[in-house]
Design an enzyme around this catalytic site. Structure first.
Site, PDB file in Angstrom:
ATOM      1  N   ARG A 150     -44.167 -37.626  -1.658  1.00 59.74           N
ATOM      2  CA  ARG A 150     -44.168 -36.151  -1.649  1.00 59.74           C
ATOM      3  C   ARG A 150     -44.608 -35.614  -3.020  1.00 59.74           C
ATOM      4  O   ARG A 150     -45.381 -34.682  -3.134  1.00 59.74           O
ATOM      5  CB  ARG A 150     -42.762 -35.586  -1.357  1.00 59.74           C
ATOM      6  CG  ARG A 150     -42.024 -36.116  -0.145  1.00 59.74           C
ATOM      7  CD  ARG A 150     -42.450 -35.412   1.118  1.00 59.74           C
ATOM      8  NE  ARG A 150     -43.752 -35.821   1.596  1.00 59.74           N
ATOM      9  CZ  ARG A 150     -44.023 -37.029   2.143  1.00 59.74           C
ATOM     10  NH1 ARG A 150     -43.092 -37.938   2.284  1.00 59.74           N
ATOM     11  NH2 ARG A 150     -45.230 -37.325   2.560  1.00 59.74           N
ATOM     12  N   GLN A 173     -37.265 -22.416  -0.165  1.00 57.99           N
ATOM     13  CA  GLN A 173     -36.682 -23.673   0.307  1.00 57.99           C
ATOM     14  C   GLN A 173     -37.569 -24.836  -0.121  1.00 57.99           C
ATOM     15  O   GLN A 173     -37.221 -25.985   0.070  1.00 57.99           O
ATOM     16  CB  GLN A 173     -36.590 -23.654   1.832  1.00 57.99           C
ATOM     17  CG  GLN A 173     -35.632 -22.614   2.353  1.00 57.99           C
ATOM     18  CD  GLN A 173     -35.823 -22.391   3.843  1.00 57.99           C
ATOM     19  OE1 GLN A 173     -35.202 -23.028   4.667  1.00 57.99           O
ATOM     20  NE2 GLN A 173     -36.717 -21.481   4.193  1.00 57.99           N
ATOM     21  N   ASN A 174     -38.726 -24.517  -0.684  1.00 61.68           N
ATOM     22  CA  ASN A 174     -39.671 -25.577  -1.038  1.00 61.68           C
ATOM     23  C   ASN A 174     -39.252 -26.283  -2.315  1.00 61.68           C
ATOM     24  O   ASN A 174     -38.711 -25.670  -3.234  1.00 61.68           O
ATOM     25  CB  ASN A 174     -41.080 -24.997  -1.219  1.00 61.68           C
ATOM     26  CG  ASN A 174     -41.614 -24.410   0.067  1.00 61.68           C
ATOM     27  OD1 ASN A 174     -41.033 -24.636   1.126  1.00 61.68           O
ATOM     28  ND2 ASN A 174     -42.689 -23.651  -0.011  1.00 61.68           N
ATOM     29  N   VAL A 175     -39.576 -27.565  -2.349  1.00 69.09           N
ATOM     30  CA  VAL A 175     -39.254 -28.338  -3.539  1.00 69.09           C
ATOM     31  C   VAL A 175     -40.485 -28.480  -4.439  1.00 69.09           C
ATOM     32  O   VAL A 175     -40.396 -29.024  -5.536  1.00 69.09           O
ATOM     33  CB  VAL A 175     -38.671 -29.725  -3.176  1.00 69.09           C
ATOM     34  CG1 VAL A 175     -37.364 -29.545  -2.410  1.00 69.09           C
ATOM     35  CG2 VAL A 175     -39.642 -30.575  -2.373  1.00 69.09           C
ATOM     36  N   ASP A 176     -41.635 -27.996  -3.986  1.00 70.06           N
ATOM     37  CA  ASP A 176     -42.830 -28.061  -4.835  1.00 70.06           C
ATOM     38  C   ASP A 176     -42.762 -26.989  -5.920  1.00 70.06           C
ATOM     39  O   ASP A 176     -41.889 -26.109  -5.905  1.00 70.06           O
ATOM     40  CB  ASP A 176     -44.116 -27.938  -3.986  1.00 70.06           C
ATOM     41  CG  ASP A 176     -44.292 -26.557  -3.352  1.00 70.06           C
ATOM     42  OD1 ASP A 176     -44.230 -25.546  -4.073  1.00 70.06           O
ATOM     43  OD2 ASP A 176     -44.499 -26.487  -2.119  1.00 70.06           O
ATOM     44  N   HIS A 230     -33.421 -25.850  -2.258  1.00 67.48           N
ATOM     45  CA  HIS A 230     -33.308 -27.253  -1.841  1.00 67.48           C
ATOM     46  C   HIS A 230     -33.751 -28.239  -2.918  1.00 67.48           C
ATOM     47  O   HIS A 230     -34.058 -29.386  -2.614  1.00 67.48           O
ATOM     48  CB  HIS A 230     -34.099 -27.475  -0.545  1.00 67.48           C
ATOM     49  CG  HIS A 230     -33.484 -26.778   0.638  1.00 67.48           C
ATOM     50  ND1 HIS A 230     -34.143 -26.512   1.805  1.00 67.48           N
ATOM     51  CD2 HIS A 230     -32.224 -26.288   0.813  1.00 67.48           C
ATOM     52  CE1 HIS A 230     -33.335 -25.889   2.653  1.00 67.48           C
ATOM     53  NE2 HIS A 230     -32.172 -25.723   2.078  1.00 67.48           N
ATOM     54  N   THR A 277     -41.278 -20.194   7.019  1.00 75.21           N
ATOM     55  CA  THR A 277     -40.054 -20.933   7.345  1.00 75.21           C
ATOM     56  C   THR A 277     -39.677 -20.746   8.807  1.00 75.21           C
ATOM     57  O   THR A 277     -39.732 -19.639   9.336  1.00 75.21           O
ATOM     58  CB  THR A 277     -38.867 -20.536   6.438  1.00 75.21           C
ATOM     59  OG1 THR A 277     -37.693 -21.204   6.917  1.00 75.21           O
ATOM     60  CG2 THR A 277     -38.619 -19.039   6.381  1.00 75.21           C
TER      61      THR A 277
HETATM   62  P1  OAD Z   1     -40.472 -25.873   8.721  1.00 73.31           P
HETATM   63  O1  OAD Z   1     -41.436 -27.002   8.777  1.00 73.31           O
HETATM   64  O2  OAD Z   1     -39.222 -25.978   9.491  1.00 73.31           O
HETATM   65  O3  OAD Z   1     -41.181 -24.529   9.186  1.00 73.31           O
HETATM   66  C1  OAD Z   1     -42.464 -24.216   8.722  1.00 73.31           C
HETATM   67  C2  OAD Z   1     -42.815 -22.817   9.175  1.00 73.31           C
HETATM   68  O4  OAD Z   1     -44.048 -22.471   8.568  1.00 73.31           O
HETATM   69  C3  OAD Z   1     -42.989 -22.660  10.675  1.00 73.31           C
HETATM   70  O5  OAD Z   1     -42.350 -21.451  11.112  1.00 73.31           O
HETATM   71  C4  OAD Z   1     -44.505 -22.568  10.843  1.00 73.31           C
HETATM   72  O6  OAD Z   1     -44.883 -21.770  11.961  1.00 73.31           O
HETATM   73  C5  OAD Z   1     -44.881 -21.896   9.544  1.00 73.31           C
HETATM   74  N1  OAD Z   1     -46.260 -22.117   9.100  1.00 73.31           N
HETATM   75  C6  OAD Z   1     -47.087 -23.167   9.336  1.00 73.31           C
HETATM   76  N2  OAD Z   1     -48.266 -22.973   8.714  1.00 73.31           N
HETATM   77  C7  OAD Z   1     -48.190 -21.779   8.076  1.00 73.31           C
HETATM   78  C8  OAD Z   1     -49.087 -21.020   7.258  1.00 73.31           C
HETATM   79  N3  OAD Z   1     -50.300 -21.466   6.971  1.00 73.31           N
HETATM   80  N4  OAD Z   1     -48.651 -19.825   6.778  1.00 73.31           N
HETATM   81  C9  OAD Z   1     -47.417 -19.361   7.075  1.00 73.31           C
HETATM   82  N5  OAD Z   1     -46.532 -20.033   7.833  1.00 73.31           N
HETATM   83  C10 OAD Z   1     -46.911 -21.225   8.325  1.00 73.31           C
HETATM   84  O7  OAD Z   1     -40.175 -25.615   7.153  1.00 73.31           O
HETATM   85  P2  OAD Z   1     -38.958 -24.873   6.466  1.00 73.31           P
HETATM   86  O8  OAD Z   1     -38.440 -23.773   7.304  1.00 73.31           O
HETATM   87  O9  OAD Z   1     -39.370 -24.569   5.072  1.00 73.31           O
HETATM   88  O10 OAD Z   1     -35.118 -29.180   3.658  1.00 73.31           O
HETATM   89  O11 OAD Z   1     -37.892 -26.038   6.426  1.00 73.31           O
HETATM   90  C11 OAD Z   1     -36.657 -25.794   5.844  1.00 73.31           C
HETATM   91  C12 OAD Z   1     -36.087 -27.061   5.277  1.00 73.31           C
HETATM   92  O12 OAD Z   1     -36.126 -28.104   6.252  1.00 73.31           O
HETATM   93  C13 OAD Z   1     -36.877 -27.643   4.124  1.00 73.31           C
HETATM   94  O13 OAD Z   1     -36.564 -27.028   2.906  1.00 73.31           O
HETATM   95  C14 OAD Z   1     -36.473 -29.078   4.129  1.00 73.31           C
HETATM   96  C15 OAD Z   1     -36.572 -29.323   5.627  1.00 73.31           C
HETATM   97  O14 OAD Z   1     -35.811 -30.343   6.126  1.00 73.31           O
HETATM   98  C16 OAD Z   1     -34.665 -30.316   3.122  1.00 73.31           C
HETATM   99  O15 OAD Z   1     -35.348 -31.312   2.985  1.00 73.31           O
HETATM  100  C17 OAD Z   1     -33.223 -30.234   2.715  1.00 73.31           C
END
Ligand code: OAD
Length: 229
Positions: A56, A86-89, A104, A171
């Site tokens: 990653r 919530q991003n780690v980047d 996170h 998200t």
């Molecule tokens: P998800 O992968 O669950 O959700 C990603 C969201 O981004 C979805 O709603 C997609 O529709 C949307 N998406 C995709 N491409 C996009 C784009 N180009 N522009 C805008 N939106 C787009 O990711 P998170 O909600 O961030 O935690 O996940 C939350 C947490 O789950 C992360 O921080 C991580 C993961 O497990 C840990 O590792 C603790």
């Protein structure tokens, strides 16, 4: 100055080439959370966990901030902008955003397994078994794993409570407690969600839904807000 809180997730970095978690072909299709992102996984097989985060980290180091990250920097010209991610980047920071709160953790950091206050910034993509803190304990990724507390949550609630405008992007709002943050926005705040896919929870909660990628939708919304003021 009005307060804008921007709550971001993996989708904002998707156009920088970083995989999301729950989209088709996302990271959690490829890996089992239980194997790589829990304290138990670390106990069981730290090399697998380190390898996962090393991959990653390598990807993040090769990525560049995209138009969405950059648009949020522009917004600082006229607003007090607080990003909660919530991003780690580190793409928000590299784009130039001044206030970024990570819920996170941060992939470019490692911390001591003996003393969590000892945090190192990493220069290379590889964190290895045998890499130790000054007290002689193994370093682990500075990531909040499933089953661990989210130390910045209370601060995040306070920040969202002060929002005049809340923007949510990238998200799926699946992971709690982070996902519950949106409920802390004041009733009279303006609320936007930008996502190419519908994020169910928000449809009924007074959000304006912009069905676009962050790379297009966010610069457009930021420009609109800058023009309005
Ligand atoms: P998800 O992968 O669950 O959700 C990603 C969201 O981004 C979805 O709603 C997609 O529709 C949307 N998406 C995709 N491409 C996009 C784009 N180009 N522009 C805008 N939106 C787009 O990711 P998170 O909600 O961030 O935690 O996940 C939350 C947490 O789950 C992360 O921080 C991580 C993961 O497990 C840990 O590792 C603790």
């Amino acid at each position: 100055m009005k307060n804008i809180v921007v709550f971001t997730g993996a989708g904002i970095s998707a156009e920088s080439g970083i995989k999301t978690f729950r989209d088709t072909g996302g990271l959690w299709d490829e890996y089992d959370i239980k194997d790589v992102a829990t304290p138990e996984a670390w106990e069981r097989n730290p090399i697998l966990v380190l390898d996962f985060y090393n991959a990653r980290r390598k990807q993040v180091m090769e990525a560049q901030p995209n138009t969405a990250h950059k648009a949020l920097v522009e917004l600082e010209k006229k607003f007090n902008v607080q990003i909660i991610t919530q991003n780690v980047d580190d793409l928000h920071e590299r784009a130039g955003s001044k206030k970024v709160l990570h819920l996170h953790g941060e992939i470019m950091k490692a911390r001591s397994t003996a003393d969590p206050s000892i945090v190192h910034t990493l220069k290379s993509s590889n964190l290895l078994l045998g890499d130790k803190c000054k007290k002689g304990s193994q370093l682990r990724p500075h990531i909040v794993w499933f089953g661990e507390l989210v130390p910045n949550m209370e601060l995040a609630y306070l920040l969202v409570e002060k929002a005049d405008i809340l923007i949510v992007t990238g998200t799926s709002l699946n992971v709690h407690p982070a996902a519950g943050l949106v409920e802390y926005a004041p009733r009279d705040s303006a609320k936007y969600i930008i996502d190419p896919n519908e994020v169910n929870l928000l449809m009924e909660e007074g959000f304006t839904y912009i069905k676009k990628n962050a790379g297009n939708g966010l610069p457009e919304l930021c420009q609109k807000l800058l023009n309005e003021k």
